[in-house]
Motif scaffolding. Structure first.
Motif, PDB file in Angstrom:
ATOM      1  N   ASN A 268       0.846  -1.207   0.000  1.00  0.00           N
ATOM      2  CA  ASN A 268       0.000   0.000   0.000  1.00  0.00           C
ATOM      3  C   ASN A 268       0.870   1.242   0.000  1.00  0.00           C
ATOM      4  O   ASN A 268       0.553   2.228  -0.665  1.00  0.00           O
ATOM      5  N   GLY A 269       1.948   1.195   0.789  1.00  0.00           N
ATOM      6  CA  GLY A 269       2.871   2.339   0.866  1.00  0.00           C
ATOM      7  C   GLY A 269       3.332   2.745  -0.521  1.00  0.00           C
ATOM      8  O   GLY A 269       3.210   3.903  -0.922  1.00  0.00           O
ATOM      9  N   ILE A 270       3.814   1.781  -1.279  1.00  0.00           N
ATOM     10  CA  ILE A 270       4.337   2.140  -2.612  1.00  0.00           C
ATOM     11  C   ILE A 270       3.193   2.538  -3.545  1.00  0.00           C
ATOM     12  O   ILE A 270       3.314   3.461  -4.343  1.00  0.00           O
TER      13      ILE A 270
ATOM     14  N   ILE B 246      -0.255   9.868  -0.366  1.00  0.00           N
ATOM     15  CA  ILE B 246      -1.415  10.778  -0.451  1.00  0.00           C
ATOM     16  C   ILE B 246      -2.151  10.964   0.880  1.00  0.00           C
ATOM     17  O   ILE B 246      -2.912  11.900   1.040  1.00  0.00           O
ATOM     18  N   GLY B 247      -1.932  10.047   1.845  1.00  0.00           N
ATOM     19  CA  GLY B 247      -2.597  10.172   3.145  1.00  0.00           C
ATOM     20  C   GLY B 247      -4.081   9.808   3.068  1.00  0.00           C
ATOM     21  O   GLY B 247      -4.637   9.592   1.981  1.00  0.00           O
ATOM     22  N   ILE B 248      -4.702   9.735   4.234  1.00  0.00           N
ATOM     23  CA  ILE B 248      -6.117   9.322   4.313  1.00  0.00           C
ATOM     24  C   ILE B 248      -6.841  10.253   5.280  1.00  0.00           C
ATOM     25  O   ILE B 248      -6.331  10.518   6.376  1.00  0.00           O
ATOM     26  N   SER B 249      -8.017  10.745   4.875  1.00  0.00           N
ATOM     27  CA  SER B 249      -8.751  11.670   5.755  1.00  0.00           C
ATOM     28  C   SER B 249      -9.229  10.960   7.011  1.00  0.00           C
ATOM     29  O   SER B 249      -9.392   9.735   7.016  1.00  0.00           O
TER      30      SER B 249
ATOM     31  N   ARG C 159     -13.550  -2.021   1.466  1.00  0.00           N
ATOM     32  CA  ARG C 159     -13.589  -0.566   1.592  1.00  0.00           C
ATOM     33  C   ARG C 159     -12.338   0.066   1.001  1.00  0.00           C
ATOM     34  O   ARG C 159     -11.234  -0.320   1.324  1.00  0.00           O
ATOM     35  N   GLN C 160     -12.567   1.075   0.172  1.00  0.00           N
ATOM     36  CA  GLN C 160     -11.461   1.843  -0.384  1.00  0.00           C
ATOM     37  C   GLN C 160     -11.824   3.308  -0.306  1.00  0.00           C
ATOM     38  O   GLN C 160     -13.012   3.661  -0.317  1.00  0.00           O
ATOM     39  N   VAL C 161     -10.824   4.156  -0.226  1.00  0.00           N
ATOM     40  CA  VAL C 161     -11.125   5.587  -0.139  1.00  0.00           C
ATOM     41  C   VAL C 161     -11.821   6.036  -1.424  1.00  0.00           C
ATOM     42  O   VAL C 161     -12.806   6.756  -1.399  1.00  0.00           O
ATOM     43  N   GLU C 162     -11.304   5.561  -2.562  1.00  0.00           N
ATOM     44  CA  GLU C 162     -11.955   5.892  -3.836  1.00  0.00           C
ATOM     45  C   GLU C 162     -12.799   4.707  -4.269  1.00  0.00           C
ATOM     46  O   GLU C 162     -12.358   3.573  -4.176  1.00  0.00           O
ATOM     47  N   GLU C 163     -14.025   5.025  -4.762  1.00  0.00           N
ATOM     48  CA  GLU C 163     -14.905   3.913  -5.143  1.00  0.00           C
ATOM     49  C   GLU C 163     -15.259   3.970  -6.613  1.00  0.00           C
ATOM     50  O   GLU C 163     -15.308   5.041  -7.214  1.00  0.00           O
TER      51      GLU C 163
ATOM     52  N   GLY D  21      -6.596  -2.645  -6.782  1.00  0.00           N
ATOM     53  CA  GLY D  21      -6.738  -3.273  -5.462  1.00  0.00           C
ATOM     54  C   GLY D  21      -8.168  -3.704  -5.216  1.00  0.00           C
ATOM     55  O   GLY D  21      -9.094  -3.199  -5.842  1.00  0.00           O
ATOM     56  N   ALA D  22      -8.310  -4.679  -4.318  1.00  0.00           N
ATOM     57  CA  ALA D  22      -9.630  -5.247  -4.070  1.00  0.00           C
ATOM     58  C   ALA D  22     -10.218  -4.775  -2.753  1.00  0.00           C
ATOM     59  O   ALA D  22     -11.345  -5.092  -2.420  1.00  0.00           O
ATOM     60  N   GLY D  23      -9.437  -4.027  -1.984  1.00  0.00           N
ATOM     61  CA  GLY D  23      -9.942  -3.564  -0.686  1.00  0.00           C
ATOM     62  C   GLY D  23      -9.951  -4.656   0.365  1.00  0.00           C
ATOM     63  O   GLY D  23     -10.778  -4.644   1.275  1.00  0.00           O
ATOM     64  N   LEU D  24      -9.020  -5.601   0.244  1.00  0.00           N
ATOM     65  CA  LEU D  24      -8.985  -6.704   1.210  1.00  0.00           C
ATOM     66  C   LEU D  24      -7.740  -6.692   2.096  1.00  0.00           C
ATOM     67  O   LEU D  24      -7.755  -7.250   3.194  1.00  0.00           O
ATOM     68  N   GLY D  25      -6.666  -6.043   1.607  1.00  0.00           N
ATOM     69  CA  GLY D  25      -5.369  -6.125   2.299  1.00  0.00           C
ATOM     70  C   GLY D  25      -5.436  -5.725   3.764  1.00  0.00           C
ATOM     71  O   GLY D  25      -4.929  -6.446   4.634  1.00  0.00           O
ATOM     72  N   LEU D  26      -6.078  -4.602   4.065  1.00  0.00           N
ATOM     73  CA  LEU D  26      -6.105  -4.130   5.457  1.00  0.00           C
ATOM     74  C   LEU D  26      -7.009  -4.997   6.327  1.00  0.00           C
ATOM     75  O   LEU D  26      -6.725  -5.204   7.500  1.00  0.00           O
ATOM     76  N   THR D  27      -8.102  -5.490   5.733  1.00  0.00           N
ATOM     77  CA  THR D  27      -8.990  -6.384   6.504  1.00  0.00           C
ATOM     78  C   THR D  27      -8.216  -7.636   6.905  1.00  0.00           C
ATOM     79  O   THR D  27      -8.290  -8.087   8.057  1.00  0.00           O
ATOM     80  N   ILE D  28      -7.469  -8.186   5.949  1.00  0.00           N
ATOM     81  CA  ILE D  28      -6.688  -9.394   6.229  1.00  0.00           C
ATOM     82  C   ILE D  28      -5.610  -9.077   7.275  1.00  0.00           C
ATOM     83  O   ILE D  28      -5.457  -9.794   8.267  1.00  0.00           O
TER      84      ILE D  28
HETATM   85  P1  ADP Z   1      -6.539  -2.159  -1.531  1.00  0.00           P
HETATM   86  O1  ADP Z   1      -5.222  -1.478  -1.341  1.00  0.00           O
HETATM   87  O2  ADP Z   1      -6.436  -3.463  -2.259  1.00  0.00           O
HETATM   88  O3  ADP Z   1      -7.590  -1.270  -2.070  1.00  0.00           O
HETATM   89  P2  ADP Z   1      -6.539  -2.312   1.348  1.00  0.00           P
HETATM   90  O4  ADP Z   1      -7.498  -2.984   2.292  1.00  0.00           O
HETATM   91  O5  ADP Z   1      -5.109  -2.657   1.485  1.00  0.00           O
HETATM   92  O6  ADP Z   1      -7.082  -2.603  -0.095  1.00  0.00           O
HETATM   93  O7  ADP Z   1      -6.704  -0.762   1.512  1.00  0.00           O
HETATM   94  C1  ADP Z   1      -7.989  -0.201   1.502  1.00  0.00           C
HETATM   95  C2  ADP Z   1      -7.931   1.259   1.115  1.00  0.00           C
HETATM   96  O8  ADP Z   1      -7.263   2.025   2.110  1.00  0.00           O
HETATM   97  C3  ADP Z   1      -7.164   1.529  -0.147  1.00  0.00           C
HETATM   98  O9  ADP Z   1      -7.914   1.298  -1.315  1.00  0.00           O
HETATM   99  C4  ADP Z   1      -6.811   3.005   0.023  1.00  0.00           C
HETATM  100  O10 ADP Z   1      -7.918   3.798  -0.317  1.00  0.00           O
HETATM  101  C5  ADP Z   1      -6.586   3.113   1.540  1.00  0.00           C
HETATM  102  N1  ADP Z   1      -5.140   2.964   1.881  1.00  0.00           N
HETATM  103  C6  ADP Z   1      -4.526   1.867   2.385  1.00  0.00           C
HETATM  104  N2  ADP Z   1      -3.217   2.114   2.632  1.00  0.00           N
HETATM  105  C7  ADP Z   1      -2.988   3.389   2.266  1.00  0.00           C
HETATM  106  C8  ADP Z   1      -1.817   4.247   2.269  1.00  0.00           C
HETATM  107  N3  ADP Z   1      -0.635   3.818   2.709  1.00  0.00           N
HETATM  108  N4  ADP Z   1      -1.981   5.513   1.832  1.00  0.00           N
HETATM  109  C9  ADP Z   1      -3.183   5.971   1.396  1.00  0.00           C
HETATM  110  N5  ADP Z   1      -4.321   5.223   1.358  1.00  0.00           N
HETATM  111  C10 ADP Z   1      -4.223   3.943   1.784  1.00  0.00           C
END
Ligand code: ADP
Length: 384
Positions: free
Chosen positions: A289-291, A319-322, A334-338, A346-353
């Motif tokens: 996600n960082g890269i 880019i950061g997250i609000s 869940r992703q910031v952009e839909e 991305g599938a929005g699964l990485g952080l959940t896992i």
């Molecule tokens: P994915 O990256 O596959 O969409 P994740 O569960 O890893 O799924 O992340 C969910 C969402 O969180 C991302 O789509 C992004 O909107 C936000 N996000 C995660 N990591 C970062 C980050 N390091 N910087 C900015 N936004 C992030």
């Protein structure tokens, strides 16, 4: 003692009356049927103080006292104790006044020369008050159930919406590397140029890696949802883990022109007992996600010692997250952009896992992020 009104406790009565003889008569009549907890007040101030500060089962009031009359007493009762039955006991006041009292909410009006009616009137008033309370409880319960249903419905709709987004993301995420594999295999067949062949094979390999990553994420999330996550704990050498992560990711970082930094290990300890594969997967997800979300600057990961625990972090200058999105993104899909506004794959699964793995390893994960400046993910794992 069980009263004839069905209650175990004494009947709590507040009687607004300034004629002692009437009070005595009242007590004599009532005591035959109820055990009494009785308070008599004879003026406006004491009446207000009593209904404000004490609880009663029933209010009885004379019509006319020097400092207050029944209509005002009733109004005050409605204001402070709206569910208390109010009975007016008085000499003749005329039909008009009596009707007006009943209209305003008094449950009964009893003439002083017909006091024989008092007990049955009180019983009826108590029964009605109890029925009112039961009705109010049932209504409250109904409102609560409705709210729960509404929330469940909204949740189901949201979950349905997120699943649709997930499916459309998924088909995009799968199709892109598949098209890469198909397209570049055809080009590979057609060319004899060795340099091109090497380049195409590399692209095909990268596309296969992407596909495997997606398939693994789907497998992980289905295992998590079925509560089937198995931990395989052992002694983990963090120096090894960190240099492995750095070596496998450094190529991607070089290509993007973003620096991958590893913070120097603390002296002690570089070993902990945990599930090495899960730890690598959590760090890989966060570094990926960082890269993905960093255009320039760096991504740094490291570990610091805590109280019987180690605190890992992955920091980026992306880019950061609000604030509003910071807790949401740990939910699946869940992703910031839909939808069509997405700039990143991305599938929005990485952080959940990752969150689920950290939890299964006995730790916690959290985020610190400033839009436009960067994001740091932290997670803490117990040493043993
Ligand atoms: P994915 O990256 O596959 O969409 P994740 O569960 O890893 O799924 O992340 C969910 C969402 O969180 C991302 O789509 C992004 O909107 C936000 N996000 C995660 N990591 C970062 C980050 N390091 N910087 C900015 N936004 C992030």
């Amino acid at each position: 003692m069980i009263q004839s009104n069905g209650k175990k406790d004494p009947l709590k009565v507040l009687y607004l009356e300034d004629t002692p003889l009437d009070v005595e008569l009242f007590i004599a009549l009532i005591e035959e049927e109820f055990e009494l907890d009785f308070l008599n007040v004879d003026n406006r101030n004491d009446y207000i103080a009593a209904i404000k500060e004490q609880t009663f089962d029933i209010l009885i009031s004379d019509y006319k006292l020097p400092s207050i009359e029944a209509p005002e007493a009733l109004e005050l009762a409605r204001k402070y104790r709206s569910d208390l039955p109010f009975i007016c006991v008085s000499g003749t006041i005329g039909e008009e006044k009596a009707v007006s009292l009943l209209k305003e909410g008094a449950v009964d009006y009893i003439l002083k020369d017909r006091m024989g009616r008092l007990v049955s009137s009180i019983k009826r008033a108590l029964k009605e008050a109890e029925e009112q309370r039961a009705l109010a409880r049932a209504q409250d319960e109904l409102i609560r159930q409705n709210q729960e249903l509404l929330l469940a419905k909204e949740k189901a709709e949201e979950s349905d919406r997120l699943k649709s987004i997930f499916l459309s993301n998924m088909s995009h995420e799968i199709r892109t590397p598949m098209n890469g594999i198909l397209g570049f295999s055809e080009l590979l067949i057609k060319t004899d140029d060795l340099e091109r062949q090497e380049k195409y094979v590399q692209i095909i390999r990268d596309s296969c890696d992407q596909l495997i990553h997606i398939i693994n994420s789907i497998m992980d999330i289905s295992m998590i949802e079925a509560n089937q996550i198995r931990m395989n704990k052992g002694v983990v050498d963090l120096e090894n883990v960190f240099s492995y992560l750095h070596s496998i990711r450094s190529e991607d970082f070089k290509k993007k022109g973003v620096e991958l930094r590893v913070k120097k290990m603390p002296e002690q300890p570089t070993r902990l007992i945990t599930d090495e594969n899960k730890l690598i997967q959590i760090l890989t997800n966060l570094i990926s996600n960082g890269i993905k979300f960093t255009k320039e600057g760096f991504v740094e990961f490291g570990v610091e010692e805590g109280d019987h625990s180690l605190q890992f972090y992955v920091k980026d200058t992306g880019i950061g997250i609000s604030k509003e999105k910071q807790t949401l993104i740990f939910d699946r899909f869940r992703q910031v952009e839909e939808g069509s506004t997405r700039n990143f794959g991305g599938a929005g699964l990485g952080l959940t896992i990752s969150k689920s793995f950290v939890k299964s390893l006995g730790g916690e994960i959290w985020i610190d992020s400033v839009p436009g400046k960067g994001t740091t993910f932290y997670f803490k794992l117990p040493l043993k």
